[in-house]
Design an enzyme around this catalytic site. Structure first.
Site, PDB file in Angstrom:
ATOM      1  N   THR A  14     -45.808 -16.740  53.252  1.00 59.16           N
ATOM      2  CA  THR A  14     -46.231 -17.215  54.384  1.00 59.16           C
ATOM      3  C   THR A  14     -45.043 -16.969  55.107  1.00 59.16           C
ATOM      4  O   THR A  14     -44.195 -17.199  54.919  1.00 59.16           O
ATOM      5  CB  THR A  14     -46.170 -18.743  54.401  1.00 59.16           C
ATOM      6  OG1 THR A  14     -47.422 -19.260  53.702  1.00 59.16           O
ATOM      7  CG2 THR A  14     -46.275 -19.291  55.392  1.00 59.16           C
ATOM      8  N   LYS A  17     -52.776 -18.916  58.528  1.00 58.44           N
ATOM      9  CA  LYS A  17     -52.125 -19.622  58.444  1.00 58.44           C
ATOM     10  C   LYS A  17     -51.089 -21.078  58.928  1.00 58.44           C
ATOM     11  O   LYS A  17     -51.009 -21.565  58.742  1.00 58.44           O
ATOM     12  CB  LYS A  17     -51.300 -19.633  56.932  1.00 58.44           C
ATOM     13  CG  LYS A  17     -50.267 -19.735  56.255  1.00 58.44           C
ATOM     14  CD  LYS A  17     -50.811 -20.976  55.755  1.00 58.44           C
ATOM     15  CE  LYS A  17     -49.627 -21.795  54.627  1.00 58.44           C
ATOM     16  NZ  LYS A  17     -49.108 -21.486  53.550  1.00 58.44           N
TER      17      LYS A  17
END
Lengths: 287, 287
Positions: free
Chosen positions: A95, A170
Protein backbone atom coordinates in the site's frame (compact mmCIF):
# COMPACT_ATOMS: atom_id res chain seq x y z
CA UNK A 1 5.52 -19.10 -13.92
CA UNK A 2 8.96 -18.12 -12.65
CA UNK A 3 8.36 -15.43 -10.06
CA UNK A 4 10.72 -13.23 -8.06
CA UNK A 5 9.20 -12.35 -4.68
CA UNK A 6 10.49 -9.46 -2.59
CA UNK A 7 9.15 -8.95 0.92
CA UNK A 8 8.14 -11.92 3.08
CA UNK A 9 6.61 -10.25 6.14
CA UNK A 10 3.20 -10.76 7.76
CA UNK A 11 1.42 -10.36 4.40
CA UNK A 12 4.12 -11.35 1.90
CA UNK A 13 4.88 -14.75 3.37
CA UNK A 14 1.37 -16.25 3.26
CA UNK A 15 0.75 -14.72 -0.19
CA UNK A 16 3.98 -16.23 -1.54
CA UNK A 17 3.08 -19.57 0.03
CA UNK A 18 -0.16 -19.64 -1.95
CA UNK A 19 1.77 -19.10 -5.20
CA UNK A 20 4.09 -21.97 -4.33
CA UNK A 21 1.08 -24.17 -3.60
CA UNK A 22 -0.39 -23.21 -6.99
CA UNK A 23 2.74 -24.65 -8.66
CA UNK A 24 4.72 -21.49 -9.44
CA UNK A 25 8.52 -21.38 -9.06
CA UNK A 26 9.59 -18.66 -6.63
CA UNK A 27 12.89 -16.92 -5.80
CA UNK A 28 12.30 -15.11 -2.49
CA UNK A 29 14.17 -12.20 -0.97
CA UNK A 30 13.77 -10.34 2.31
CA UNK A 31 15.88 -7.59 3.89
CA UNK A 32 16.06 -9.85 6.97
CA UNK A 33 17.12 -13.15 5.35
CA UNK A 34 15.84 -15.36 8.19
CA UNK A 35 12.30 -14.34 7.25
CA UNK A 36 12.49 -16.36 4.02
CA UNK A 37 13.35 -19.59 5.85
CA UNK A 38 9.83 -21.07 5.95
CA UNK A 39 9.23 -20.37 2.27
CA UNK A 40 12.56 -21.92 1.32
CA UNK A 41 11.63 -24.99 3.39
CA UNK A 42 8.36 -25.07 1.39
CA UNK A 43 10.27 -25.19 -1.91
CA UNK A 44 11.13 -21.58 -2.81
CA UNK A 45 14.63 -20.63 -3.93
CA UNK A 46 16.52 -18.19 -1.69
CA UNK A 47 17.74 -15.00 -3.38
CA UNK A 48 20.63 -13.16 -1.73
CA UNK A 49 19.71 -9.76 -3.15
CA UNK A 50 16.94 -7.88 -4.95
CA UNK A 51 18.96 -8.25 -8.15
CA UNK A 52 19.10 -12.01 -7.72
CA UNK A 53 15.34 -12.25 -6.99
CA UNK A 54 14.56 -10.25 -10.11
CA UNK A 55 17.04 -11.65 -12.64
CA UNK A 56 15.55 -13.80 -15.38
CA UNK A 57 12.00 -13.91 -13.96
CA UNK A 58 8.90 -13.15 -16.06
CA UNK A 59 7.10 -11.71 -13.07
CA UNK A 60 8.32 -9.97 -9.92
CA UNK A 61 6.10 -9.25 -6.91
CA UNK A 62 7.01 -6.76 -4.19
CA UNK A 63 5.29 -6.56 -0.80
CA UNK A 64 6.96 -4.13 1.58
CA UNK A 65 5.75 -1.86 4.39
CA UNK A 66 6.19 1.80 3.45
CA UNK A 67 6.29 4.02 0.35
CA UNK A 68 9.94 4.76 1.24
CA UNK A 69 10.66 1.01 1.12
CA UNK A 70 8.92 0.75 -2.25
CA UNK A 71 11.02 3.60 -3.58
CA UNK A 72 14.24 2.03 -2.35
CA UNK A 73 13.43 -1.48 -3.62
CA UNK A 74 12.51 -0.17 -7.08
CA UNK A 75 14.85 2.76 -7.61
CA UNK A 76 17.72 2.23 -5.19
CA UNK A 77 21.12 0.93 -6.31
CA UNK A 78 20.71 -2.73 -7.16
CA UNK A 79 16.95 -2.14 -7.31
CA UNK A 80 14.17 -3.86 -9.23
CA UNK A 81 14.09 -1.56 -12.25
CA UNK A 82 17.85 -1.80 -12.79
CA UNK A 83 17.65 -5.60 -13.04
CA UNK A 84 14.18 -6.57 -14.31
CA UNK A 85 14.23 -8.34 -17.69
CA UNK A 86 12.78 -6.37 -20.62
CA UNK A 87 9.25 -7.65 -21.26
CA UNK A 88 8.75 -8.67 -17.64
CA UNK A 89 5.94 -7.49 -15.32
CA UNK A 90 6.56 -6.14 -11.81
CA UNK A 91 3.59 -6.11 -9.44
CA UNK A 92 3.82 -3.90 -6.35
CA UNK A 93 1.36 -5.21 -3.75
CA UNK A 94 2.45 -2.71 -1.07
CA UNK A 95 0.00 0.00 0.00
CA UNK A 96 1.79 3.08 -1.27
CA UNK A 97 1.34 6.44 -2.91
CA UNK A 98 -0.61 6.72 -6.19
CA UNK A 99 1.88 9.33 -7.37
CA UNK A 100 4.83 6.99 -6.72
CA UNK A 101 2.96 4.19 -8.54
CA UNK A 102 2.63 6.45 -11.60
CA UNK A 103 6.31 7.35 -11.43
CA UNK A 104 7.40 3.69 -11.21
CA UNK A 105 5.16 2.77 -14.16
CA UNK A 106 6.74 5.53 -16.24
CA UNK A 107 10.30 4.64 -15.37
CA UNK A 108 9.54 0.94 -15.92
CA UNK A 109 8.09 1.67 -19.36
CA UNK A 110 11.37 3.34 -20.37
CA UNK A 111 13.06 -0.05 -19.79
CA UNK A 112 10.20 -2.11 -21.35
CA UNK A 113 9.19 -3.30 -17.86
CA UNK A 114 5.48 -3.05 -16.96
CA UNK A 115 4.99 -1.95 -13.35
CA UNK A 116 1.52 -2.55 -11.90
CA UNK A 117 0.24 -1.24 -8.58
CA UNK A 118 -1.83 -3.96 -6.88
CA UNK A 119 -2.35 -3.29 -3.16
CA UNK A 120 -4.37 -5.81 -1.21
CA UNK A 121 -7.05 -5.69 1.45
CA UNK A 122 -7.88 -8.40 3.95
CA UNK A 123 -4.91 -8.58 6.30
CA UNK A 124 -2.76 -11.57 7.30
CA UNK A 125 -5.86 -13.70 8.01
CA UNK A 126 -7.16 -13.03 4.47
CA UNK A 127 -3.73 -13.82 3.05
CA UNK A 128 -3.67 -17.20 4.84
CA UNK A 129 -7.20 -18.02 3.73
CA UNK A 130 -6.82 -16.73 0.15
CA UNK A 131 -9.74 -14.34 0.62
CA UNK A 132 -7.82 -11.12 -0.13
CA UNK A 133 -9.10 -8.43 -2.46
CA UNK A 134 -6.53 -7.04 -4.92
CA UNK A 135 -7.02 -3.57 -6.40
CA UNK A 136 -4.89 -3.23 -9.52
CA UNK A 137 -3.83 -0.32 -11.69
CA UNK A 138 -1.61 -0.10 -14.76
CA UNK A 139 -1.19 -1.37 -18.29
CA UNK A 140 -4.18 -3.57 -19.24
CA UNK A 141 -2.17 -6.04 -21.30
CA UNK A 142 0.36 -6.64 -18.51
CA UNK A 143 -2.54 -6.98 -16.06
CA UNK A 144 -4.12 -9.67 -18.24
CA UNK A 145 -0.84 -11.63 -18.19
CA UNK A 146 -0.52 -11.67 -14.39
CA UNK A 147 -4.21 -11.93 -13.50
CA UNK A 148 -4.15 -15.74 -13.11
CA UNK A 149 -1.23 -15.37 -10.72
CA UNK A 150 -3.07 -12.74 -8.65
CA UNK A 151 -6.17 -14.93 -8.65
CA UNK A 152 -4.11 -17.66 -6.96
CA UNK A 153 -3.49 -15.24 -4.07
CA UNK A 154 -6.84 -13.43 -3.76
CA UNK A 155 -10.55 -14.16 -4.04
CA UNK A 156 -11.32 -10.82 -5.70
CA UNK A 157 -9.08 -9.14 -8.30
CA UNK A 158 -10.25 -5.91 -9.94
CA UNK A 159 -8.45 -3.75 -12.52
CA UNK A 160 -9.31 -0.14 -11.71
CA UNK A 161 -7.54 1.60 -14.61
CA UNK A 162 -4.24 3.35 -15.34
CA UNK A 163 -1.13 3.34 -13.09
CA UNK A 164 -1.94 4.59 -9.59
CA UNK A 165 -5.64 3.66 -9.73
CA UNK A 166 -5.07 0.48 -7.71
CA UNK A 167 -3.50 2.59 -4.96
CA UNK A 168 -6.36 5.08 -5.19
CA UNK A 169 -8.93 2.27 -4.82
CA UNK A 170 -7.03 0.98 -1.78
CA UNK A 171 -7.12 4.47 -0.27
CA UNK A 172 -10.90 4.57 -0.81
CA UNK A 173 -11.03 1.22 0.99
CA UNK A 174 -8.89 2.62 3.83
CA UNK A 175 -11.22 5.62 4.09
CA UNK A 176 -14.08 3.17 4.63
CA UNK A 177 -11.98 1.24 7.17
CA UNK A 178 -11.10 4.47 9.01
CA UNK A 179 -14.73 5.53 9.46
CA UNK A 180 -15.80 1.98 10.31
CA UNK A 181 -13.05 1.74 12.95
CA UNK A 182 -14.25 5.02 14.49
CA UNK A 183 -17.82 3.68 14.40
CA UNK A 184 -16.95 0.46 16.25
CA UNK A 185 -14.80 2.22 18.85
CA UNK A 186 -17.44 4.89 19.57
CA UNK A 187 -20.20 2.30 19.80
CA UNK A 188 -18.04 0.33 22.22
CA UNK A 189 -17.27 3.45 24.28
CA UNK A 190 -21.01 4.19 24.57
CA UNK A 191 -21.90 0.59 25.51
CA UNK A 192 -19.19 0.68 28.17
CA UNK A 193 -20.33 4.07 29.47
CA UNK A 194 -23.97 3.02 29.90
CA UNK A 195 -23.06 -0.36 31.36
CA UNK A 196 -24.34 -2.76 28.71
CA UNK A 197 -22.95 -6.30 28.45
CA UNK A 198 -20.67 -6.11 25.39
CA UNK A 199 -21.31 -9.73 24.40
CA UNK A 200 -25.10 -9.18 24.28
CA UNK A 201 -24.61 -5.99 22.26
CA UNK A 202 -22.37 -7.88 19.85
CA UNK A 203 -25.11 -10.46 19.38
CA UNK A 204 -27.86 -7.96 18.58
CA UNK A 205 -25.71 -5.50 16.59
CA UNK A 206 -23.60 -7.75 14.35
CA UNK A 207 -26.71 -8.81 12.43
CA UNK A 208 -27.70 -5.16 11.83
CA UNK A 209 -27.04 -3.12 8.67
CA UNK A 210 -23.63 -1.93 9.89
CA UNK A 211 -22.35 -5.36 10.90
CA UNK A 212 -19.05 -6.26 9.19
CA UNK A 213 -16.02 -8.52 9.65
CA UNK A 214 -14.25 -5.44 11.07
CA UNK A 215 -16.98 -4.98 13.68
CA UNK A 216 -16.65 -8.60 14.83
CA UNK A 217 -12.87 -8.42 14.91
CA UNK A 218 -12.49 -5.12 16.78
CA UNK A 219 -15.47 -5.54 19.13
CA UNK A 220 -14.35 -8.97 20.31
CA UNK A 221 -10.88 -7.62 21.13
CA UNK A 222 -12.27 -4.50 22.84
CA UNK A 223 -14.57 -6.63 24.98
CA UNK A 224 -11.55 -8.72 26.01
CA UNK A 225 -9.48 -5.59 26.76
CA UNK A 226 -7.05 -6.79 24.08
CA UNK A 227 -5.24 -3.95 22.24
CA UNK A 228 -2.80 -6.18 20.32
CA UNK A 229 -2.81 -5.68 16.52
CA UNK A 230 -4.64 -6.84 14.05
CA UNK A 231 -3.86 -3.72 12.11
CA UNK A 232 -1.15 -1.58 13.72
CA UNK A 233 -1.80 2.08 14.57
CA UNK A 234 1.50 2.97 12.85
CA UNK A 235 0.38 1.46 9.53
CA UNK A 236 -3.11 2.95 9.92
CA UNK A 237 -1.62 6.43 10.43
CA UNK A 238 0.58 5.94 7.35
CA UNK A 239 -2.47 4.99 5.28
CA UNK A 240 -4.46 7.96 6.61
CA UNK A 241 -1.64 10.28 5.51
CA UNK A 242 -1.84 8.79 2.00
CA UNK A 243 -5.64 9.32 2.03
CA UNK A 244 -5.24 12.96 3.04
CA UNK A 245 -2.66 13.44 0.29
CA UNK A 246 -5.00 11.88 -2.31
CA UNK A 247 -7.94 14.01 -1.13
CA UNK A 248 -5.79 17.11 -1.59
CA UNK A 249 -7.88 20.27 -1.53
CA UNK A 250 -11.00 18.28 -0.60
CA UNK A 251 -10.19 17.24 2.98
CA UNK A 252 -12.40 14.53 4.46
CA UNK A 253 -13.59 15.58 7.93
CA UNK A 254 -13.98 12.03 9.25
CA UNK A 255 -10.49 11.04 8.11
CA UNK A 256 -9.20 14.20 9.81
CA UNK A 257 -10.89 13.24 13.08
CA UNK A 258 -9.70 9.63 12.92
CA UNK A 259 -6.12 10.83 12.26
CA UNK A 260 -6.29 13.07 15.32
CA UNK A 261 -7.61 10.25 17.51
CA UNK A 262 -5.14 7.69 16.14
CA UNK A 263 -2.21 10.03 16.78
CA UNK A 264 -3.44 10.67 20.31
CA UNK A 265 -3.83 6.92 20.93
CA UNK A 266 -0.29 6.35 19.61
CA UNK A 267 1.12 9.13 21.78
CA UNK A 268 -0.35 7.35 24.78
CA UNK A 269 1.33 3.97 24.43
CA UNK A 270 2.94 3.63 21.03
CA UNK A 271 1.97 2.69 17.50
CA UNK A 272 2.50 -1.04 17.85
CA UNK A 273 -0.97 -1.54 19.29
CA UNK A 274 -3.98 -2.31 17.12
CA UNK A 275 -6.39 0.25 15.66
CA UNK A 276 -8.95 -0.67 18.36
CA UNK A 277 -6.73 1.43 20.69
CA UNK A 278 -8.59 4.40 19.15
CA UNK A 279 -11.07 3.74 21.95
CA UNK A 280 -8.54 5.04 24.49
CA UNK A 281 -8.44 8.43 22.74
CA UNK A 282 -12.25 8.53 22.49
CA UNK A 283 -12.72 7.78 26.18
CA UNK A 284 -9.94 10.16 27.19
CA UNK A 285 -11.36 12.98 25.08
CA UNK A 286 -14.73 12.24 26.59
CA UNK A 287 -13.48 12.99 30.11
CA UNK B 1 -52.22 -14.57 21.30
CA UNK B 2 -54.60 -11.62 21.26
CA UNK B 3 -52.50 -8.60 20.41
CA UNK B 4 -53.30 -4.89 20.25
CA UNK B 5 -51.08 -3.17 17.66
CA UNK B 6 -50.60 0.60 17.62
CA UNK B 7 -48.70 2.21 14.76
CA UNK B 8 -48.88 0.77 11.25
CA UNK B 9 -46.35 2.87 9.34
CA UNK B 10 -43.37 1.80 7.24
CA UNK B 11 -42.10 -0.50 10.00
CA UNK B 12 -45.25 -1.30 11.95
CA UNK B 13 -47.27 -2.60 9.03
CA UNK B 14 -44.89 -5.34 7.83
CA UNK B 15 -44.13 -6.34 11.44
CA UNK B 16 -47.85 -6.67 12.25
CA UNK B 17 -48.37 -8.63 9.04
CA UNK B 18 -45.82 -11.22 10.19
CA UNK B 19 -47.70 -11.66 13.46
CA UNK B 20 -50.95 -12.20 11.57
CA UNK B 21 -49.21 -14.76 9.36
CA UNK B 22 -47.96 -16.55 12.49
CA UNK B 23 -51.58 -17.02 13.59
CA UNK B 24 -51.98 -14.27 16.20
CA UNK B 25 -55.21 -12.25 16.49
CA UNK B 26 -54.59 -8.53 16.02
CA UNK B 27 -56.56 -5.35 16.73
CA UNK B 28 -54.76 -2.57 14.83
CA UNK B 29 -54.87 1.18 15.36
CA UNK B 30 -53.20 4.06 13.54
CA UNK B 31 -53.58 7.82 13.96
CA UNK B 32 -54.34 7.92 10.23
CA UNK B 33 -57.01 5.19 9.99
CA UNK B 34 -56.52 4.52 6.26
CA UNK B 35 -53.07 3.13 7.09
CA UNK B 36 -54.60 0.06 8.74
CA UNK B 37 -56.58 -0.87 5.64
CA UNK B 38 -54.16 -3.49 4.26
CA UNK B 39 -53.82 -5.21 7.63
CA UNK B 40 -57.59 -5.31 8.07
CA UNK B 41 -57.89 -6.83 4.60
CA UNK B 42 -55.35 -9.44 5.75
CA UNK B 43 -57.51 -10.39 8.73
CA UNK B 44 -56.76 -7.89 11.52
CA UNK B 45 -59.54 -6.22 13.45
CA UNK B 46 -59.76 -2.43 13.13
CA UNK B 47 -59.61 -0.47 16.41
CA UNK B 48 -61.08 3.04 16.44
CA UNK B 49 -58.90 4.30 19.27
CA UNK B 50 -55.86 3.44 21.38
CA UNK B 51 -58.25 2.37 24.15
CA UNK B 52 -60.04 -0.01 21.82
CA UNK B 53 -56.75 -1.51 20.55
CA UNK B 54 -55.57 -2.09 24.09
CA UNK B 55 -58.74 -3.30 25.83
CA UNK B 56 -58.79 -6.97 26.77
CA UNK B 57 -55.53 -7.91 25.01
CA UNK B 58 -52.76 -9.91 26.73
CA UNK B 59 -50.10 -8.11 24.73
CA UNK B 60 -49.95 -4.64 23.19
CA UNK B 61 -47.25 -3.55 20.72
CA UNK B 62 -46.53 0.10 19.89
CA UNK B 63 -44.46 1.23 16.92
CA UNK B 64 -44.48 5.01 16.44
CA UNK B 65 -42.00 7.57 15.11
CA UNK B 66 -40.83 9.88 17.88
CA UNK B 67 -40.33 9.88 21.67
CA UNK B 68 -43.06 12.55 21.84
CA UNK B 69 -45.43 10.12 20.07
CA UNK B 70 -44.49 7.35 22.52
CA UNK B 71 -45.22 9.66 25.42
CA UNK B 72 -48.59 10.64 24.03
CA UNK B 73 -49.67 7.11 23.12
CA UNK B 74 -48.75 5.79 26.59
CA UNK B 75 -49.53 8.68 28.89
CA UNK B 76 -51.96 10.90 26.99
CA UNK B 77 -55.69 10.95 27.74
CA UNK B 78 -57.12 7.67 26.49
CA UNK B 79 -53.57 6.29 26.37
CA UNK B 80 -52.18 2.77 26.68
CA UNK B 81 -51.47 2.79 30.40
CA UNK B 82 -54.95 4.03 31.28
CA UNK B 83 -56.55 1.10 29.43
CA UNK B 84 -54.15 -1.84 29.50
CA UNK B 85 -55.45 -4.86 31.40
CA UNK B 86 -53.69 -5.67 34.69
CA UNK B 87 -51.28 -8.54 34.06
CA UNK B 88 -50.78 -7.60 30.39
CA UNK B 89 -47.47 -6.82 28.68
CA UNK B 90 -46.91 -3.72 26.54
CA UNK B 91 -43.95 -3.79 24.14
CA UNK B 92 -42.72 -0.47 22.74
CA UNK B 93 -40.79 -1.15 19.54
CA UNK B 94 -40.24 2.55 18.76
CA UNK B 95 -36.69 3.93 18.96
CA UNK B 96 -37.03 6.28 21.88
CA UNK B 97 -35.32 7.63 24.97
CA UNK B 98 -33.94 5.18 27.59
CA UNK B 99 -35.09 7.58 30.31
CA UNK B 100 -38.65 7.59 28.94
CA UNK B 101 -38.56 3.77 28.74
CA UNK B 102 -37.65 3.61 32.44
CA UNK B 103 -40.45 6.04 33.30
CA UNK B 104 -43.05 4.03 31.34
CA UNK B 105 -41.91 0.79 33.00
CA UNK B 106 -42.32 2.39 36.44
CA UNK B 107 -45.73 3.84 35.72
CA UNK B 108 -46.85 0.55 34.14
CA UNK B 109 -45.71 -1.40 37.21
CA UNK B 110 -47.95 0.76 39.38
CA UNK B 111 -50.90 -0.58 37.35
CA UNK B 112 -49.56 -4.18 37.17
CA UNK B 113 -48.74 -3.67 33.48
CA UNK B 114 -45.25 -4.71 32.33
CA UNK B 115 -43.83 -2.24 29.81
CA UNK B 116 -40.84 -3.50 27.77
CA UNK B 117 -38.65 -1.38 25.50
CA UNK B 118 -37.86 -3.37 22.35
CA UNK B 119 -36.57 -1.17 19.52
CA UNK B 120 -35.70 -2.86 16.27
CA UNK B 121 -32.91 -2.59 13.72
CA UNK B 122 -33.09 -3.59 10.07
CA UNK B 123 -35.45 -1.12 8.41
CA UNK B 124 -38.57 -1.75 6.32
CA UNK B 125 -36.72 -4.32 4.17
CA UNK B 126 -35.76 -6.29 7.27
CA UNK B 127 -39.33 -6.05 8.55
CA UNK B 128 -40.68 -7.49 5.28
CA UNK B 129 -38.10 -10.27 5.26
CA UNK B 130 -38.35 -11.06 8.98
CA UNK B 131 -34.63 -10.44 9.45
CA UNK B 132 -34.94 -7.66 12.05
CA UNK B 133 -32.91 -7.55 15.23
CA UNK B 134 -34.88 -6.69 18.41
CA UNK B 135 -33.06 -5.21 21.41
CA UNK B 136 -35.21 -5.64 24.50
CA UNK B 137 -35.10 -4.22 28.00
CA UNK B 138 -37.38 -4.68 31.01
CA UNK B 139 -38.80 -7.27 33.36
CA UNK B 140 -37.33 -10.71 32.57
CA UNK B 141 -40.50 -12.66 33.28
CA UNK B 142 -42.62 -10.44 31.00
CA UNK B 143 -39.89 -10.72 28.34
CA UNK B 144 -40.02 -14.51 28.52
CA UNK B 145 -43.79 -14.40 27.92
CA UNK B 146 -43.58 -12.27 24.74
CA UNK B 147 -40.34 -13.67 23.34
CA UNK B 148 -42.08 -16.16 21.00
CA UNK B 149 -44.15 -13.29 19.63
CA UNK B 150 -41.03 -11.15 19.03
CA UNK B 151 -39.32 -14.15 17.42
CA UNK B 152 -42.13 -14.26 14.86
CA UNK B 153 -41.18 -10.72 13.82
CA UNK B 154 -37.37 -10.78 14.01
CA UNK B 155 -34.48 -13.16 13.33
CA UNK B 156 -32.51 -11.99 16.38
CA UNK B 157 -34.07 -11.13 19.76
CA UNK B 158 -31.79 -10.23 22.68
CA UNK B 159 -32.74 -9.22 26.23
CA UNK B 160 -30.21 -6.61 27.34
CA UNK B 161 -31.37 -6.10 30.93
CA UNK B 162 -33.57 -3.73 32.95
CA UNK B 163 -35.99 -1.12 31.51
CA UNK B 164 -34.22 1.26 29.10
CA UNK B 165 -31.43 -1.18 28.21
CA UNK B 166 -33.10 -2.12 24.93
CA UNK B 167 -33.13 1.56 23.96
CA UNK B 168 -29.50 1.91 25.06
CA UNK B 169 -28.50 -1.07 22.91
CA UNK B 170 -30.33 0.49 19.96
CA UNK B 171 -28.43 3.73 20.53
CA UNK B 172 -25.15 1.79 20.49
CA UNK B 173 -26.32 0.29 17.20
CA UNK B 174 -27.15 3.77 15.86
CA UNK B 175 -23.69 4.99 16.91
CA UNK B 176 -22.24 2.21 14.76
CA UNK B 177 -24.61 3.14 11.91
CA UNK B 178 -23.64 6.83 12.21
CA UNK B 179 -19.90 6.15 11.87
CA UNK B 180 -20.47 3.59 9.14
CA UNK B 181 -22.61 6.09 7.18
CA UNK B 182 -19.84 8.69 7.47
CA UNK B 183 -17.34 6.04 6.33
CA UNK B 184 -19.31 5.13 3.19
CA UNK B 185 -20.02 8.76 2.25
CA UNK B 186 -16.38 9.84 2.70
CA UNK B 187 -15.11 6.83 0.75
CA UNK B 188 -17.56 7.71 -2.03
CA UNK B 189 -16.52 11.38 -1.98
CA UNK B 190 -12.86 10.34 -2.37
CA UNK B 191 -13.60 7.86 -5.18
CA UNK B 192 -15.56 10.58 -6.97
CA UNK B 193 -12.82 13.17 -6.45
CA UNK B 194 -10.03 10.97 -7.87
CA UNK B 195 -12.17 9.75 -10.77
CA UNK B 196 -12.52 6.05 -9.99
CA UNK B 197 -15.39 4.01 -11.45
CA UNK B 198 -17.75 3.57 -8.47
CA UNK B 199 -18.98 0.17 -9.64
CA UNK B 200 -15.42 -1.22 -9.80
CA UNK B 201 -14.68 0.20 -6.35
CA UNK B 202 -17.85 -1.39 -5.02
CA UNK B 203 -16.70 -4.74 -6.39
CA UNK B 204 -13.24 -4.63 -4.77
CA UNK B 205 -14.30 -2.96 -1.49
CA UNK B 206 -17.50 -4.77 -0.52
CA UNK B 207 -15.53 -7.98 0.09
CA UNK B 208 -13.10 -6.13 2.39
CA UNK B 209 -13.19 -6.06 6.20
CA UNK B 210 -15.46 -3.00 6.30
CA UNK B 211 -18.00 -4.31 3.81
CA UNK B 212 -21.56 -4.36 5.22
CA UNK B 213 -25.19 -4.34 4.07
CA UNK B 214 -25.13 -0.58 4.77
CA UNK B 215 -22.13 -0.13 2.45
CA UNK B 216 -23.92 -1.94 -0.38
CA UNK B 217 -27.15 -0.03 0.17
CA UNK B 218 -25.69 3.49 0.42
CA UNK B 219 -22.95 3.07 -2.20
CA UNK B 220 -25.33 1.75 -4.85
CA UNK B 221 -27.63 4.74 -4.32
CA UNK B 222 -24.74 7.24 -4.29
CA UNK B 223 -23.40 5.79 -7.53
CA UNK B 224 -26.86 6.24 -9.09
CA UNK B 225 -27.14 9.82 -7.77
CA UNK B 226 -30.19 8.65 -5.80
CA UNK B 227 -30.73 10.53 -2.50
CA UNK B 228 -34.18 9.05 -1.72
CA UNK B 229 -34.47 7.39 1.70
CA UNK B 230 -33.78 4.40 2.91
CA UNK B 231 -33.30 5.96 6.28
CA UNK B 232 -34.47 9.59 6.45
CA UNK B 233 -32.09 12.33 7.61
CA UNK B 234 -34.83 13.57 9.97
CA UNK B 235 -35.01 10.22 11.80
CA UNK B 236 -31.21 9.90 11.76
CA UNK B 237 -30.84 13.33 13.40
CA UNK B 238 -33.45 12.36 16.02
CA UNK B 239 -31.50 9.18 16.83
CA UNK B 240 -28.20 11.10 17.00
CA UNK B 241 -29.77 13.45 19.56
CA UNK B 242 -30.76 10.44 21.67
CA UNK B 243 -27.19 9.09 21.38
CA UNK B 244 -25.73 12.41 22.52
CA UNK B 245 -28.15 12.48 25.43
CA UNK B 246 -27.18 8.93 26.46
CA UNK B 247 -23.46 9.72 26.18
CA UNK B 248 -23.98 12.67 28.51
CA UNK B 249 -20.70 14.02 29.82
CA UNK B 250 -18.74 11.64 27.56
CA UNK B 251 -19.42 13.17 24.14
CA UNK B 252 -18.51 11.00 21.16
CA UNK B 253 -16.49 13.04 18.65
CA UNK B 254 -17.61 11.03 15.61
CA UNK B 255 -21.28 11.33 16.52
CA UNK B 256 -20.72 15.07 16.97
CA UNK B 257 -19.21 15.34 13.48
CA UNK B 258 -21.94 13.23 11.87
CA UNK B 259 -24.60 15.38 13.56
CA UNK B 260 -23.01 18.52 12.19
CA UNK B 261 -22.82 17.07 8.66
CA UNK B 262 -26.37 15.65 8.79
CA UNK B 263 -27.76 19.00 9.90
CA UNK B 264 -25.89 20.76 7.13
CA UNK B 265 -27.18 18.23 4.56
CA UNK B 266 -30.72 18.76 5.86
CA UNK B 267 -30.37 22.54 5.72
CA UNK B 268 -29.48 22.19 2.05
CA UNK B 269 -32.55 20.35 0.79
CA UNK B 270 -34.61 19.06 3.69
CA UNK B 271 -34.69 16.06 5.99
CA UNK B 272 -36.82 13.84 3.78
CA UNK B 273 -33.81 12.65 1.84
CA UNK B 274 -31.83 9.55 2.83
CA UNK B 275 -28.74 9.51 5.06
CA UNK B 276 -26.53 9.11 1.97
CA UNK B 277 -27.19 12.86 1.44
CA UNK B 278 -24.43 13.31 4.04
CA UNK B 279 -22.15 13.19 0.99
CA UNK B 280 -23.41 16.62 -0.08
CA UNK B 281 -22.20 18.16 3.22
CA UNK B 282 -18.84 16.35 2.92
CA UNK B 283 -18.25 17.56 -0.62
CA UNK B 284 -19.45 21.08 0.19
CA UNK B 285 -17.20 21.30 3.24
CA UNK B 286 -14.38 20.03 1.09
CA UNK B 287 -14.60 23.00 -1.29
Amino acid sequence: MRVGWIGTGLMGEPMARRLLAAGHRLAVYNRTPSRTRKLVAAGAGAAGSVAEAVAGNEVVVTMVALPADVEQVFLGPGGVLAHAAPGSVVVDCSTSSPELARRLAEQGAERDVAVLDAPVSGGPAGAEAGTLSIMAGGDAEAYARVRPLLAAVAATVVHHGPPGSGQLAKLVNQTLVAGATLAVCEAYALAHRVGLDPELVRESTRVGVAGSPLFDFLWTRLAAGDLEPGFKLDHFIKDLALVREAAGESPLPGVGLVTELAERARAGRGGGRGTQALVTAIMERAR
